[in-house]
Design an enzyme around this catalytic site. Structure first.
Site, mmCIF file in Angstrom:
data_model
loop_
_atom_site.group_PDB
_atom_site.id
_atom_site.type_symbol
_atom_site.label_atom_id
_atom_site.label_comp_id
_atom_site.label_asym_id
_atom_site.label_seq_id
_atom_site.Cartn_x
_atom_site.Cartn_y
_atom_site.Cartn_z
ATOM 1 N N GLY A 31 0.808 -1.215 0.000
ATOM 2 C CA GLY A 31 0.000 0.000 0.000
ATOM 3 C C GLY A 31 0.838 1.260 0.000
ATOM 4 N N HIS A 34 2.266 4.745 -4.927
ATOM 5 C CA HIS A 34 2.781 5.904 -5.654
ATOM 6 C C HIS A 34 2.923 5.523 -7.124
ATOM 7 C CE1 HIS A 34 6.510 3.682 -5.509
ATOM 8 N NE2 HIS A 34 6.477 3.677 -4.178
ATOM 9 N N GLY A 36 5.304 4.617 -8.834
ATOM 10 C CA GLY A 36 6.079 3.394 -9.099
ATOM 11 C C GLY A 36 5.167 2.170 -9.106
ATOM 12 N N HIS A 37 4.275 2.088 -8.110
ATOM 13 C CA HIS A 37 3.328 0.963 -8.072
ATOM 14 C C HIS A 37 2.389 1.025 -9.284
ATOM 15 C CE1 HIS A 37 4.041 1.492 -3.595
ATOM 16 N NE2 HIS A 37 4.325 0.206 -3.760
ATOM 17 N N GLU A 148 12.475 -2.951 -9.713
ATOM 18 C CA GLU A 148 13.919 -3.201 -9.564
ATOM 19 C C GLU A 148 14.557 -2.370 -8.460
ATOM 20 O OE1 GLU A 148 15.219 -2.673 -13.631
ATOM 21 O OE2 GLU A 148 15.327 -4.849 -13.903
ATOM 22 N N LYS A 149 13.793 -1.465 -7.843
ATOM 23 C CA LYS A 149 14.372 -0.701 -6.732
ATOM 24 C C LYS A 149 14.736 -1.665 -5.598
ATOM 25 C CE LYS A 149 12.006 2.107 -3.973
ATOM 26 N NZ LYS A 149 12.297 1.671 -2.587
ATOM 27 N N VAL A 176 10.992 3.775 -10.918
ATOM 28 C CA VAL A 176 10.360 5.047 -11.308
ATOM 29 C C VAL A 176 10.895 6.115 -10.363
ATOM 30 C CG1 VAL A 176 8.183 6.285 -11.612
ATOM 31 C CG2 VAL A 176 8.315 3.833 -12.140
#
Ligand code: PAF
Length: 280
Positions: A31, A34, A36-37, A148-149, A176
């Site tokens: 949750g 942002h 990126g999700h 990939e973060k 992102v």
């Protein structure tokens, strides 16, 4: 978009879609969503007919109780965002639903978990593997999408799937970043305005380190990154490792591996941030 809290209800609806020949793409999250999700969900929709997103702050992957307590929980806002990217199903179970009894699964990821996040966060990857394995068993997706973060997490999940021959394809997705370069993370919202302003120095330093890697050796580049961030007075680096991108083992020379990435964990304003940069 349908929101489920019970495993049985989610499974029944997913099965109905499967009977109708639909493919399921899955994005597990904790949750505080942002961009990126949201990009993971857009990718899931490109690959599969139905996108399922789980929102579950998994208590057993937190080794720091304060981190678990303060982890942002924003279900309503998350669901609004998910509607905008065409998410089909949200699974937001309680801890009791996921863990009716204490989890007893054990995994062995060998050298993959012996470095970086592994020693810093004892039990973290066992907790991640347990919940992701359970979620895969519930959702039974064709493909699952991971950013990939969390480079080491991605390697651990790929190993989990390989070791147990799980019938799911893992799709790695690029980091992102905000316009100023900061890698998007749910934890960014815990930064003060002042800390948020200086946080992009992490990525700026990583980018400069790639430039330096053309003339400097591995140890020199590692020292450059740590010294630069420490000199800014507000950062407390936990680790910066330059590793083989497959084994995640630290390298001593640039020629040691075909794929090389730098992984960093750094504290800023009481918030632990991670980032990754590719050298080769
Ligand atoms: O990356 C995360 O948000 C979590 O570790 C995951 C994969 C959803 C498991 O709880």
């Amino acid at each position: 978009m349908e929101v489920f809290t019970r495993i049985a209800d989610l499974k029944a609806t997913i099965n109905q879609h499967k009977v109708n020949g639909k493919t399921i793409g899955f994005v597990p999250t904790m949750g505080a969503l942002h961009e990126g999700h949201l990009s993971l969900i857009r990718t899931a929709k490109e690959h599969c007919d139905i996108a399922v997103v789980s929102i579950f702050v998994n208590p057993i992957q937190f080794n720091n109780p304060e981190d678990l307590r303060t982890y942002p929980r924003t279900l309503e806002a998350d669901c609004e965002k998910l509607e905008t990217v065409g998410c089909d199903m949200v699974f937001a179970p309680s801890a009791e639903e996921m863990y009716p009894e204490p989890a007893t699964e054990t995994y062995n990821f060998g050298e993959l978990e012996a470095v970086m996040e592994g020693p810093q966060r004892p039990g973290h990857f066992a907790g991640v593997a347990t919940v992701v394995h359970r979620l895969f068993n519930i959702v039974e997706p064709k493909k699952a999408f991971f950013g990939e973060k969390d480079f080491q997490q991605l390697a651990i999940i790929q190993s989990l799937v390989k070791q147990l021959s799980l019938p799911v394809e893992i799709v790695p997705c690029p980091i992102v970043r905000a316009d100023d370069g900061l890698a998007l993370s749910s934890r960014n919202m815990r930064l003060s305005a002042e800390a948020r302003k200086i946080a992009p120095q992490i990525y700026a330093t990583l980018k400069n380190s790639v430039e330096r890697s053309h003339t400097a050796n591995v140890d020199e580049v590692k020292k450059y990154v740590i010294d630069t961030l420490v000199s800014l007075k507000v950062f407390e680096p936990e680790y910066f490792e330059i590793v083989n991108d497959t084994t995640l083992q630290p390298i001593a020379n640039w020629s040691e591996a075909r794929g090389v990435v730098g992984c960093i964990a750094v504290w800023l304003d009481g918030v632990r941030l991670i980032d990754v940069i590719r050298f080769r």
